[in-house]
Motif scaffolding. Structure first.
Motif, PDB file in Angstrom:
ATOM      1  N   VAL A  36       4.202   1.270  -4.042  1.00 30.54           N
ATOM      2  CA  VAL A  36       3.451   0.426  -3.118  1.00 30.54           C
ATOM      3  C   VAL A  36       3.290   1.126  -1.769  1.00 30.54           C
ATOM      4  O   VAL A  36       2.210   1.110  -1.179  1.00 30.54           O
ATOM      5  CB  VAL A  36       4.123  -0.954  -2.960  1.00 30.54           C
ATOM      6  N   LEU A  37       4.341   1.759  -1.293  1.00 31.29           N
ATOM      7  CA  LEU A  37       4.242   2.495  -0.031  1.00 31.29           C
ATOM      8  C   LEU A  37       3.229   3.629  -0.138  1.00 31.29           C
ATOM      9  O   LEU A  37       2.485   3.895   0.806  1.00 31.29           O
ATOM     10  CB  LEU A  37       5.616   3.032   0.377  1.00 31.29           C
ATOM     11  N   HIS A  38       3.189   4.275  -1.292  1.00 27.12           N
ATOM     12  CA  HIS A  38       2.203   5.336  -1.505  1.00 27.12           C
ATOM     13  C   HIS A  38       0.792   4.760  -1.481  1.00 27.12           C
ATOM     14  O   HIS A  38      -0.109   5.345  -0.875  1.00 27.12           O
ATOM     15  CB  HIS A  38       2.470   6.052  -2.831  1.00 27.12           C
ATOM     16  N   TRP A  39       0.581   3.634  -2.139  1.00 25.73           N
ATOM     17  CA  TRP A  39      -0.737   3.007  -2.133  1.00 25.73           C
ATOM     18  C   TRP A  39      -1.171   2.679  -0.707  1.00 25.73           C
ATOM     19  O   TRP A  39      -2.321   2.899  -0.332  1.00 25.73           O
ATOM     20  CB  TRP A  39      -0.724   1.718  -2.939  1.00 25.73           C
ATOM     21  N   ILE A  40      -0.266   2.156   0.084  1.00 25.94           N
ATOM     22  CA  ILE A  40      -0.604   1.738   1.447  1.00 25.94           C
ATOM     23  C   ILE A  40      -1.008   2.932   2.306  1.00 25.94           C
ATOM     24  O   ILE A  40      -1.924   2.832   3.124  1.00 25.94           O
ATOM     25  CB  ILE A  40       0.580   0.968   2.081  1.00 25.94           C
ATOM     26  N   SER A  41      -0.380   4.067   2.107  1.00 26.36           N
ATOM     27  CA  SER A  41      -0.689   5.245   2.920  1.00 26.36           C
ATOM     28  C   SER A  41      -1.745   6.152   2.289  1.00 26.36           C
ATOM     29  O   SER A  41      -2.186   7.119   2.920  1.00 26.36           O
ATOM     30  CB  SER A  41       0.581   6.053   3.179  1.00 26.36           C
ATOM     31  N   SER A  42      -2.190   5.835   1.093  1.00 25.77           N
ATOM     32  CA  SER A  42      -3.126   6.694   0.369  1.00 25.77           C
ATOM     33  C   SER A  42      -4.554   6.574   0.901  1.00 25.77           C
ATOM     34  O   SER A  42      -4.997   5.501   1.300  1.00 25.77           O
ATOM     35  CB  SER A  42      -3.120   6.330  -1.116  1.00 25.77           C
ATOM     36  N   LYS A  43      -5.249   7.673   0.898  1.00 26.80           N
ATOM     37  CA  LYS A  43      -6.668   7.692   1.261  1.00 26.80           C
ATOM     38  C   LYS A  43      -7.549   7.769   0.019  1.00 26.80           C
ATOM     39  O   LYS A  43      -8.760   7.714   0.103  1.00 26.80           O
ATOM     40  CB  LYS A  43      -6.971   8.895   2.169  1.00 26.80           C
ATOM     41  N   LYS A  44      -6.925   7.901  -1.144  1.00 35.61           N
ATOM     42  CA  LYS A  44      -7.653   8.008  -2.400  1.00 35.61           C
ATOM     43  C   LYS A  44      -8.159   6.631  -2.835  1.00 35.61           C
ATOM     44  O   LYS A  44      -7.567   5.604  -2.483  1.00 35.61           O
ATOM     45  CB  LYS A  44      -6.755   8.572  -3.496  1.00 35.61           C
ATOM     46  N   LEU A  46      -8.477   3.412  -4.936  1.00 31.24           N
ATOM     47  CA  LEU A  46      -7.504   2.683  -5.748  1.00 31.24           C
ATOM     48  C   LEU A  46      -8.238   1.630  -6.572  1.00 31.24           C
ATOM     49  O   LEU A  46      -9.420   1.352  -6.328  1.00 31.24           O
ATOM     50  CB  LEU A  46      -6.472   2.015  -4.843  1.00 31.24           C
ATOM     51  N   GLN A  47      -7.536   1.036  -7.523  1.00 26.86           N
ATOM     52  CA  GLN A  47      -8.129  -0.061  -8.283  1.00 26.86           C
ATOM     53  C   GLN A  47      -8.529  -1.171  -7.311  1.00 26.86           C
ATOM     54  O   GLN A  47      -7.904  -1.361  -6.265  1.00 26.86           O
ATOM     55  CB  GLN A  47      -7.133  -0.607  -9.293  1.00 26.86           C
ATOM     56  N   THR A  48      -9.556  -1.910  -7.662  1.00 28.66           N
ATOM     57  CA  THR A  48     -10.112  -2.929  -6.767  1.00 28.66           C
ATOM     58  C   THR A  48      -9.059  -3.922  -6.297  1.00 28.66           C
ATOM     59  O   THR A  48      -8.983  -4.244  -5.105  1.00 28.66           O
ATOM     60  CB  THR A  48     -11.269  -3.667  -7.468  1.00 28.66           C
ATOM     61  N   PHE A  49      -8.233  -4.421  -7.203  1.00 24.54           N
ATOM     62  CA  PHE A  49      -7.200  -5.391  -6.839  1.00 24.54           C
ATOM     63  C   PHE A  49      -6.245  -4.803  -5.814  1.00 24.54           C
ATOM     64  O   PHE A  49      -5.955  -5.418  -4.781  1.00 24.54           O
ATOM     65  CB  PHE A  49      -6.426  -5.829  -8.089  1.00 24.54           C
ATOM     66  N   VAL A  50      -5.770  -3.599  -6.091  1.00 21.77           N
ATOM     67  CA  VAL A  50      -4.816  -2.936  -5.193  1.00 21.77           C
ATOM     68  C   VAL A  50      -5.478  -2.629  -3.861  1.00 21.77           C
ATOM     69  O   VAL A  50      -4.911  -2.868  -2.792  1.00 21.77           O
ATOM     70  CB  VAL A  50      -4.249  -1.660  -5.848  1.00 21.77           C
ATOM     71  N   GLN A  51      -6.698  -2.113  -3.890  1.00 25.03           N
ATOM     72  CA  GLN A  51      -7.408  -1.749  -2.660  1.00 25.03           C
ATOM     73  C   GLN A  51      -7.620  -2.952  -1.750  1.00 25.03           C
ATOM     74  O   GLN A  51      -7.473  -2.845  -0.532  1.00 25.03           O
ATOM     75  CB  GLN A  51      -8.764  -1.108  -2.995  1.00 25.03           C
ATOM     76  N   SER A  52      -7.926  -4.102  -2.318  1.00 30.50           N
ATOM     77  CA  SER A  52      -8.110  -5.316  -1.511  1.00 30.50           C
ATOM     78  C   SER A  52      -6.811  -5.713  -0.815  1.00 30.50           C
ATOM     79  O   SER A  52      -6.817  -6.106   0.354  1.00 30.50           O
ATOM     80  CB  SER A  52      -8.595  -6.460  -2.390  1.00 30.50           C
ATOM     81  N   ARG A  53      -5.693  -5.596  -1.516  1.00 34.14           N
ATOM     82  CA  ARG A  53      -4.401  -5.954  -0.918  1.00 34.14           C
ATOM     83  C   ARG A  53      -3.998  -4.946   0.150  1.00 34.14           C
ATOM     84  O   ARG A  53      -3.481  -5.306   1.197  1.00 34.14           O
ATOM     85  CB  ARG A  53      -3.312  -6.035  -1.982  1.00 34.14           C
ATOM     86  N   VAL A  54      -4.244  -3.675  -0.116  1.00 31.06           N
ATOM     87  CA  VAL A  54      -3.932  -2.630   0.862  1.00 31.06           C
ATOM     88  C   VAL A  54      -4.753  -2.853   2.134  1.00 31.06           C
ATOM     89  O   VAL A  54      -4.236  -2.725   3.246  1.00 31.06           O
ATOM     90  CB  VAL A  54      -4.182  -1.226   0.269  1.00 31.06           C
TER      91      VAL A  54
END
Length: 76
Positions: A36-44, A46-54
């Motif tokens: 989750v921490l990686h997703w939050i700091s990622s510039k790549k 992401l899946q739509t669900f994850v990207q919306s939460r980030v």
């Protein structure tokens, strides 16, 4: 599920701060999930669900997410 927990924490911080109407300098959300921490700091992308939460998590600038080792949580 872990990313939803962080979203709920951010929403809770926003609600409580709005209700108390007190200035808060910095808010920290702790998680034991490095993905989750990686997703939050990622510039790549992401899946739509994850990207919306980030996006919801990162739009609050004074909130930071940090890692805590699972064994540290279990000792409390």
């Amino acid at each position: 599920m872990e990313i939803l927990a962080i979203v709920i924490a951010v929403r809770m911080f926003n609600f409580v701060q709005g209700q108390l109407q007190l200035p808060v300098g910095k808010r920290i959300v702790w998680t034991n999930n490095q993905r989750v921490l990686h997703w939050i700091s990622s510039k790549k992308p992401l899946q739509t669900f994850v990207q919306s939460r980030v996006k919801e998590i990162t739009k609050t600038k004074d909130t930071s997410c940090r890692y805590v080792i699972t064994t540290e949580i279990l000792q409390i």
